[in-house]
Design a protein around this motif. Structure first.
Motif, mmCIF file in Angstrom:
data_model
loop_
_atom_site.group_PDB
_atom_site.id
_atom_site.type_symbol
_atom_site.label_atom_id
_atom_site.label_comp_id
_atom_site.label_asym_id
_atom_site.label_seq_id
_atom_site.Cartn_x
_atom_site.Cartn_y
_atom_site.Cartn_z
ATOM 1 N N VAL A 241 0.832 -1.203 0.000
ATOM 2 C CA VAL A 241 0.000 0.000 0.000
ATOM 3 C C VAL A 241 0.869 1.256 0.000
ATOM 4 O O VAL A 241 0.648 2.185 -0.798
ATOM 5 C CB VAL A 241 -0.944 -0.002 1.220
ATOM 6 C CG1 VAL A 241 -1.628 1.355 1.359
ATOM 7 C CG2 VAL A 241 -1.984 -1.101 1.082
ATOM 8 N N SER A 245 1.423 4.139 -2.865
ATOM 9 C CA SER A 245 1.121 5.569 -2.664
ATOM 10 C C SER A 245 2.322 6.437 -3.029
ATOM 11 O O SER A 245 2.154 7.551 -3.536
ATOM 12 C CB SER A 245 0.699 5.814 -1.219
ATOM 13 O OG SER A 245 1.766 5.564 -0.326
ATOM 14 N N THR A 279 -2.757 2.002 7.403
ATOM 15 C CA THR A 279 -2.772 0.546 7.245
ATOM 16 C C THR A 279 -2.661 -0.149 8.598
ATOM 17 O O THR A 279 -3.318 -1.173 8.832
ATOM 18 C CB THR A 279 -1.623 0.088 6.333
ATOM 19 O OG1 THR A 279 -0.372 0.445 6.914
ATOM 20 C CG2 THR A 279 -1.731 0.716 4.966
ATOM 21 N N THR A 347 -2.515 7.845 0.020
ATOM 22 C CA THR A 347 -2.266 6.688 0.886
ATOM 23 C C THR A 347 -3.550 6.262 1.583
ATOM 24 O O THR A 347 -3.839 5.062 1.712
ATOM 25 C CB THR A 347 -1.192 7.018 1.936
ATOM 26 O OG1 THR A 347 -0.015 7.491 1.285
ATOM 27 C CG2 THR A 347 -0.843 5.802 2.770
ATOM 28 N N LEU A 350 -5.722 4.385 -0.943
ATOM 29 C CA LEU A 350 -5.244 3.025 -1.177
ATOM 30 C C LEU A 350 -5.437 2.137 0.045
ATOM 31 O O LEU A 350 -5.695 0.932 -0.087
ATOM 32 C CB LEU A 350 -3.764 3.056 -1.565
ATOM 33 C CG LEU A 350 -3.450 3.527 -2.990
ATOM 34 C CD1 LEU A 350 -1.947 3.615 -3.205
ATOM 35 C CD2 LEU A 350 -4.069 2.591 -4.009
ATOM 36 N N SER A 351 -5.311 2.730 1.239
ATOM 37 C CA SER A 351 -5.478 1.937 2.459
ATOM 38 C C SER A 351 -6.888 1.389 2.582
ATOM 39 O O SER A 351 -7.091 0.316 3.166
ATOM 40 C CB SER A 351 -5.146 2.793 3.693
ATOM 41 O OG SER A 351 -3.790 3.177 3.690
ATOM 42 N N LEU A 354 -7.277 -0.712 -1.808
ATOM 43 C CA LEU A 354 -6.358 -1.804 -2.114
ATOM 44 C C LEU A 354 -6.230 -2.787 -0.948
ATOM 45 O O LEU A 354 -6.324 -4.011 -1.138
ATOM 46 C CB LEU A 354 -4.981 -1.228 -2.469
ATOM 47 C CG LEU A 354 -3.856 -2.237 -2.717
ATOM 48 C CD1 LEU A 354 -4.214 -3.173 -3.865
ATOM 49 C CD2 LEU A 354 -2.545 -1.514 -2.996
ATOM 50 N N LEU A 355 -6.040 -2.267 0.265
ATOM 51 C CA LEU A 355 -5.837 -3.149 1.416
ATOM 52 C C LEU A 355 -7.065 -4.028 1.701
ATOM 53 O O LEU A 355 -6.932 -5.255 1.845
ATOM 54 C CB LEU A 355 -5.453 -2.314 2.639
ATOM 55 C CG LEU A 355 -5.137 -3.088 3.920
ATOM 56 C CD1 LEU A 355 -4.018 -4.093 3.688
ATOM 57 C CD2 LEU A 355 -4.745 -2.108 5.041
#
Length: 764
Positions: A241, A245, A279, A347, A350-351, A354-355
């Motif tokens: 992640v 970013s 994250t 970030t 994406l956290s 994607l995570l």
């Protein structure tokens, strides 16, 4: 639509965006232009650029200092032959416009219609050594400029092409070093200084150090993630992640046409450390729910629902900390703040895309020790919570004493910087620059624009006399060790017309003699060192010089004395002056540091206040949030004052960045408290549950942040060292305040505080 299909679609979309990001990142180039560190949009910068267009830049030169071998002086013919060979070598190089050397310095003599340039030194005629050396010591401008006072060293100054970029500059310096080796000069026998040298060393060293910092950060963060989660996915997923970013952040920067410079090069390291927070909070909450026995899907939904709000707010406050750097007039700092702030927000995106998608596709992890009653962290944090409240009077009292001492120490911080203050005292580059200060005129340029009064030129006798008066003050009281101006031209012409005799190097006695000199001055006007001192129509002139790099505080005092002298002793109707030059612009940057830092901190505090007011609609709660986060800032300011660390461009960004990052955990804590207050009607129980729920993530993220920033202490640049050390200390003090002061302040200041319950639980 099934959850796994959502996850696959999310990964496909993110994959396409990442491919686009890779394309943009491939277009990134490094910007080597040091001029970008001048205050953008400043009238003084506009003035200097116009001034440089007329007279040339004041820092487009390189100084080569050569030490004579033991037992020789610079007048030894064997040494002079080597100096002359280097002079000829440089004269023929590309990007070298002019070379000034002891072996090509000449004494012009006018005879009839022509000018004869008589060399001061004759390397290939040893029998002339004695008269040559005597003449050199009697001639103004040679000793202390091209030859050291003790005759043990000589300088070759070569002017380079304007704003020469790093690649051709590096090629020139490499060729020179090879020639020095061929001429049998040992490394301790020659010294190099100038903007081109500093630019080459700074950029190369910074690139190497950033690779080192990134490697150390990856190793450190990987180790901490493993110790925290003890699973491969608990290590790999946060790394994926955050690296994603970083890639996206650099792509945005490239898309806006911004190159990597000395500040934005810190973005990957900074984001790798800072970007872990979201994250870790999400995974920690996910693992906690699994540890309580929840299934994978409900655990993930609870983790996202309870973490998204706090992570969004914390990402906002952290990005605001970086965005506040946009208040700076220094373009690299502005870009660093803008694009790092954008990358922090990316970030967060994406956290929470994607995570979760990756967690959905992975099998339910097998935790090592699942417990219905919670993890061992609960026991540790529960005991800490009880002890903090039991000793709350000691905690508040010690904090107050430390705060008072810190404020007193912080008041001693001074804004001071030198041209190379980011290098340690024993750095080879700094030692080379110091060599020129100890033996020659110095490395700090001085520039003053000369504007004659109406109807006059810079060659009017009254203007020349006023200019000479200014020169005398600058040499005797200001500290200039070398100075040149239109006065230099007229004095040189007079000397040339009188057989080159040193005693004739002075201004003419009357207008008639000056008129005769001006008729002959065009014979010498072709010399490049004279062309750079006055415009062809003599409507403006330049007073230039060099001095020791005494620091911005000393220069500020010197400039105050100079302005007083100009007001009281120079007739402004005859000639007007204006300080300019690259060093003057750097000094102006320093003068703006306090303003920029105050603006940045104010923006941070205002935004955090608005966020807390929106959450709790309580002014008291803004104090609850601000006190634990301003406390470490003031504490670190006290450390700076105690250690004698000055405020400068590199350290001015510490406070705004540190506050924006430090408040991150507080926002997480307060957002979880907000959720707990919806479930609990008792403030004490809500605070305790929040403490247990958020404590682990607060400690882990703080350790990662402190560890990540601590890698910067291995830098050879003092500025980078202090950024790592002081931000690391701020975050360390911040987590202590988070776990001690914050719960005390909530229970003390929140208007629904049930005091009876607190006493019943805390008092043994």
């Amino acid at each position: 639509m099934p959850l796994r299909r959502y996850a696959h679609l999310t990964l496909w979309a993110l994959g396409l965006l990442t491919a686009l990001a890779v394309f943009f990142v491939a277009q990134l180039r490094f910007n080597y232009n040091f001029n970008d560190f001048y205050p953008a949009g400043d009238p003084d910068l506009d003035y200097y650029e116009a001034y440089a267009a007329r007279f040339g830049n004041d820092n487009d030169y390189v100084l080569l200092g050569l030490e004579a071998p033991v037992g020789q002086t610079v007048f030894d013919p064997r040494f002079l032959v080597r100096v002359d060979s280097l002079t000829r070598f440089l004269t023929g190089r590309r990007h070298v416009l002019r070379v000034s050397s002891p072996t090509n310095a000449s004494n012009p003599v006018v005879e009839g219609p022509g000018v004869f340039n008589l060399l001061y030194l004759h390397p290939y005629e040893p029998e002339r050594r004695a008269p040559d050396s005597a003449l050199v010591y009697r001639t103004p401008g040679l000793v202390g400029n091209l030859i050291s006072r003790d005759a043990r060293a000589a300088t070759i100054l070569f002017q380079t092409s304007p704003n020469l970029s790093k690649p051709p500059g590096d090629s020139l310096l490499s060729a020179l070093r090879r020639e020095l080796v061929r001429q049998n000069f040992a490394e301790d026998q020659y010294h190099l200084a100038g903007k081109q040298v500093a630019q080459s060393v700074f950029v190369d060293r910074l690139q190497n150090e950033l690779a080192l910092f990134m490697s150390l950060s990856v190793v450190l963060v990987t180790g901490l993630l493993w110790l925290t989660f003890r699973t491969w996915w608990g290590v790999v997923l946060p790394l994926v992640v955050v690296l994603g970013s970083i890639l996206w952040g650099l792509a945005v920067m490239s898309a806006f046409g911004v190159s990597i410079d000395l500040m934005t090069a810190l973005l990957p390291v900074m984001l790798f450390v800072v970007g872990m927070s979201d994250t870790i909070h999400l995974i920690t909450r996910y693992v906690t729910e699994l540890g309580y026995g929840a299934e994978k899907r409900p655990a993930l939904l609870v983790a996202m629902r309870e973490s998204a709000f706090g992570s969004g707010l914390s990402a906002l406050t952290t990005s605001i900390g970086f965005f506040s750097l946009m208040a700076s007039s220094i373009r690299p700092i502005y870009n660093f703040g803008l694009f790092t702030g954008i990358a922090v927000l990316l970030t967060f995106v994406l956290s929470f895309t994607l995570l979760p998608a990756l967690l959905v596709l992975l099998k339910k992890p097998q935790l090592r020790v699942p417990r219905q009653q919670g993890h061992s962290w609960d026991g540790v944090l529960g005991r800490l919570f009880r002890r903090v409240l039991a000793r709350r009077h000691w905690v508040v009292g010690i904090s107050a004493v430390v705060l008072v001492l810190s404020v007193g120490s912080a008041s001693t911080i001074r804004i001071n910087s030198a041209l190379l203050d980011d290098l340690s005292k024993n750095d080879p580059v700094k030692l080379d620059f110091r060599f020129f200060e100890d033996n020659f005129a110095g490395v700090r340029p001085f520039e003053m624009a000369l504007s004659p009064g109406p109807g006059r030129t810079v060659f009017d006798l009254e203007v020349l006399r006023e200019t000479e008066q200014i020169e005398n003050y600058l040499q005797k009281s200001y500290g200039l060790n070398f100075v040149a101006s239109p006065v230099t031209i007229i004095k040189s012409v007079r000397k040339a017309l009188n057989g080159g005799l040193v005693e004739e190097y002075r201004l003419p006695a009357d207008e008639a003699e000056l008129a005769r000199l001006l008729r002959k001055a065009k014979l010498l006007s072709r010399k490049p060192e004279f062309r750079a001192l006055a415009l062809p129509d003599a409507s403006a002139g330049r007073l230039t010089g060099r001095m020791a790099d005494v620091g911005s505080i000393k220069v500020h005092a010197l400039n105050g004395g100079l302005r007083q002298f100009l007001r009281t002793s120079v007739d402004s109707t005859v000639v007007q002056t204006r300080l300019t030059g690259s060093a003057n612009l750097i000094d102006k940057n320093n003068a703006n540091l306090s303003r920029d830092m105050i603006i940045g901190m104010t923006l941070d505090i205002v935004m955090v206040t608005l966020i807390v007011l929106a959450l709790f609609r309580s002014l008291r709660m803004t104090l609850v949030v601000l006190i634990p986060n301003l406390f470490p800032i003031l504490l670190v300011a006290g450390v700076m004052g105690l250690a004698g660390v000055s405020m400068k461009v590199s350290t001015s960004i510490i406070f705004t960045i540190a506050f924006g990052i430090a408040v991150d955990d507080t926002i997480h804590f307060m957002s979880k408290l907000k959720l707990m207050l919806l479930k609990e009607d008792n403030l004490f129980r809500a605070v305790r549950k929040t403490y247990l729920m958020a404590g682990k993530a607060v400690i882990v993220t703080s350790l990662i942040l402190v560890g990540g920033f601590s890698t910067l202490i291995f830098s050879s640049f003092d500025g980078t060292f202090y950024v790592g050390l002081l931000i690391g200390l701020t975050l360390l003090f911040g987590v202590v305040a988070e776990l001690t002061l914050l719960p005390i302040l909530i229970l003390w200041l929140y208007k629904h505080e049930p005091k009876a319950i607190i006493e019943e639980v805390v008092v043994p």
